[in-house]
Write a protein that holds these residues in place. Structure first.
Motif, short mmCIF file in Angstrom:
data_model
loop_
_atom_site.label_atom_id
_atom_site.label_comp_id
_atom_site.label_asym_id
_atom_site.label_seq_id
_atom_site.Cartn_x
_atom_site.Cartn_y
_atom_site.Cartn_z
N ALA A 78 0.81 -1.18 0.58
CA ALA A 78 -0.01 0.11 -0.01
C ALA A 78 1.18 1.55 -0.32
O ALA A 78 -0.07 2.25 -0.79
CB ALA A 78 -0.59 -0.17 1.27
N LEU A 79 2.08 1.52 0.88
CA LEU A 79 2.31 2.74 0.86
C LEU A 79 3.59 2.70 -0.62
O LEU A 79 3.87 3.77 -0.66
CB LEU A 79 3.83 2.52 1.63
N VAL A 80 3.70 1.50 -0.76
CA VAL A 80 4.30 2.25 -2.62
C VAL A 80 3.37 2.38 -3.19
O VAL A 80 3.74 3.84 -4.33
CB VAL A 80 4.99 0.54 -3.18
N LYS A 81 1.98 1.54 -3.31
CA LYS A 81 1.32 2.16 -4.45
C LYS A 81 0.91 3.90 -4.38
O LYS A 81 1.12 4.78 -5.12
CB LYS A 81 -0.06 1.65 -3.98
N GLN A 82 0.53 4.03 -2.62
CA GLN A 82 0.73 5.40 -2.44
C GLN A 82 1.41 6.79 -2.56
O GLN A 82 1.33 7.35 -3.59
CB GLN A 82 0.36 5.66 -1.03
N GLU A 83 2.87 5.81 -2.78
CA GLU A 83 4.06 6.73 -3.51
C GLU A 83 3.72 7.06 -4.74
O GLU A 83 4.20 8.55 -5.14
CB GLU A 83 5.79 6.13 -3.06
N ALA A 84 4.14 6.22 -5.29
CA ALA A 84 4.12 6.40 -6.85
C ALA A 84 2.32 7.59 -7.55
O ALA A 84 2.89 7.81 -8.38
CB ALA A 84 3.57 4.84 -7.89
N MET A 85 1.18 6.48 -6.53
CA MET A 85 -0.17 7.90 -6.86
C MET A 85 0.43 9.64 -6.74
O MET A 85 0.11 10.54 -7.17
CB MET A 85 -1.03 7.63 -5.85
N ARG A 86 1.64 9.45 -5.59
CA ARG A 86 1.86 11.22 -5.12
C ARG A 86 2.49 11.47 -6.14
O ARG A 86 3.13 13.02 -6.44
CB ARG A 86 2.30 11.38 -3.62
N HIS A 87 3.39 10.92 -7.03
CA HIS A 87 4.01 10.83 -8.20
C HIS A 87 3.78 10.80 -9.58
O HIS A 87 4.43 11.69 -10.76
CB HIS A 87 5.97 10.71 -8.52
N SER A 88 2.77 11.13 -9.73
CA SER A 88 1.20 10.63 -10.55
C SER A 88 0.57 11.90 -11.33
O SER A 88 -0.08 12.33 -10.37
CB SER A 88 0.58 9.33 -11.16
N LYS A 89 0.62 12.08 -11.98
CA LYS A 89 -0.44 13.29 -13.23
C LYS A 89 -1.87 12.56 -12.69
O LYS A 89 -3.06 13.28 -12.16
CB LYS A 89 0.19 14.21 -14.19
N ASN A 90 -2.60 11.32 -13.41
CA ASN A 90 -2.87 10.77 -13.52
C ASN A 90 -2.87 9.54 -12.60
O ASN A 90 -2.23 8.67 -13.49
CB ASN A 90 -3.61 10.57 -15.24
N CYS A 91 -4.05 9.11 -12.20
CA CYS A 91 -4.10 7.45 -11.31
C CYS A 91 -5.00 6.86 -11.72
O CYS A 91 -6.72 7.08 -11.43
CB CYS A 91 -3.89 7.73 -10.17
N TYR A 92 -4.85 6.08 -12.33
CA TYR A 92 -6.12 4.45 -12.85
C TYR A 92 -6.04 2.85 -11.78
O TYR A 92 -4.49 3.09 -11.41
CB TYR A 92 -5.42 4.61 -14.13
N VAL A 93 -6.67 2.80 -11.32
CA VAL A 93 -7.35 1.69 -10.88
C VAL A 93 -7.31 0.94 -11.36
O VAL A 93 -9.11 1.00 -12.22
CB VAL A 93 -7.78 1.88 -9.18
N LEU A 94 -7.20 -0.15 -11.69
CA LEU A 94 -7.40 -1.86 -12.72
C LEU A 94 -8.40 -2.92 -12.12
O LEU A 94 -7.57 -3.68 -11.22
CB LEU A 94 -6.22 -1.77 -13.89
N CYS A 95 -9.27 -2.88 -12.23
CA CYS A 95 -9.94 -4.47 -11.76
C CYS A 95 -11.03 -5.04 -12.60
O CYS A 95 -12.00 -3.77 -13.14
CB CYS A 95 -10.15 -3.58 -10.03
N ASP A 96 -11.04 -6.28 -12.33
CA ASP A 96 -12.54 -6.49 -12.92
C ASP A 96 -13.54 -6.32 -11.89
O ASP A 96 -13.53 -5.80 -10.41
CB ASP A 96 -11.71 -8.02 -13.30
N ALA A 97 -15.31 -6.69 -12.14
CA ALA A 97 -16.13 -6.29 -10.92
C ALA A 97 -16.14 -7.48 -9.60
O ALA A 97 -16.54 -7.01 -9.33
CB ALA A 97 -17.01 -7.02 -11.74
N SER A 98 -15.46 -8.03 -10.31
CA SER A 98 -15.25 -9.33 -8.70
C SER A 98 -15.33 -8.32 -7.42
O SER A 98 -15.16 -9.18 -6.43
CB SER A 98 -14.32 -10.79 -8.67
#
Length: 249
Positions: free
Chosen positions: A190-210
């Motif tokens: 989670a901490l790695v994800k948050q750091e990458a998002m902090r350094h990104s202009k646009n943030c997308y999360v990919l997931c199937d409906a399940s």
């Protein structure tokens, strides 16, 4: 309104919707945030609901703690992941510098990515190899390898990510819920994800409906802070939201 009556009606509303925000409750009962917070605390202590940041969820939503192995997840919802991955890859242009998170759904993007982008940074060893074989410029961050997800995590990974500024990042998730947000079982990931998002202009999360209506212990993003890309078998509560892109499958 008496507190007991208000709390009963909060539970009735929660039974209908599955989750409610603090703002929804203050408007529905014309009460202050502090009053609603006290009600939620009382109901949580009684075991009638689960209080979460920004609201509450029904106890029908169990908090999952088990992390599935990467190979086990790779065989699940294969068609949906491919279609989500193909759409996500279409968002990457020649001027993009992209962060690609570890995970089976982000992996599904790779066959559709081209070497035209400025480059890709990832914390997934397998992703890096696949991108390199496609002739893409790829940077693999450092860190400790987590065997179950094949992801690099830890302080060294976070420090590595801090060097970059991304135009787009594409993240995986274990669960998505309106109030609990995007969640994962493991703090270091989670901490790695948050750091990458902090350094990104646009943030997308990919997931199937399940993945929707599932909650894991660690939130890495609020529901409204990301653009979700998912398949067409989606619960009606999430359709029509301006930050949810639904790919018909």
């Amino acid at each position: 309104m008496l507190a007991k009556k208000r709390q009963t009606e909060i539970l009735e509303l929660l039974q209908q919707k599955g989750s409610v925000t603090l703002q929804e409750l203050t408007e529905a009962f014309d009460a202050s945030e502090s009053t609603i917070r006290r009600d939620l605390t009382v109901l949580d202590q009684k075991g009638a609901l689960t209080k979460v940041f920004g609201g509450a969820v029904s106890n029908d939503f169990s908090v999952n703690v088990k992390e599935e192995e990467f190979l086990d997840k790779s065989g699940q919802a294969v068609e949906q992941k491919q279609q989500v991955g193909q759409y996500a890859a279409s968002l990457v242009g020649p001027d993009d510098f992209v962060y690609l998170d570890a995970g089976t759904t982000t992996e599904a993007m790779i066959p559709y990515l081209t070497k035209d982008a400025m480059g890709y940074v990832t914390n997934a060893v397998g992703h890096a190899l696949m991108l390199a074989r496609r002739g893409c410029r790829v940077i693999l961050v450092g860190g400790e390898l987590k065997n179950s997800t094949e992801a690099l995590v830890g302080n060294e990974t976070i420090v590595s990510i801090q060097k970059y500024n991304f135009t787009k990042c594409f993240m995986g998730t274990n669960g998505v819920e309106l109030i609990a947000g995007c969640t994962t079982p493991e703090l270091n990931e989670a901490l790695v994800k948050q750091e990458a998002m902090r350094h990104s202009k646009n943030c997308y999360v990919l997931c199937d409906a399940s993945k929707f209506q599932k909650i894991y212990p660690i939130r890495f993003a609020n529901f409204r802070d990301v653009i979700l890309i998912t398949d067409g078998k989606l619960d009606a509560r999430y359709k029509g939201r301006d930050n949810v892109i639904v790919i018909d499958t």
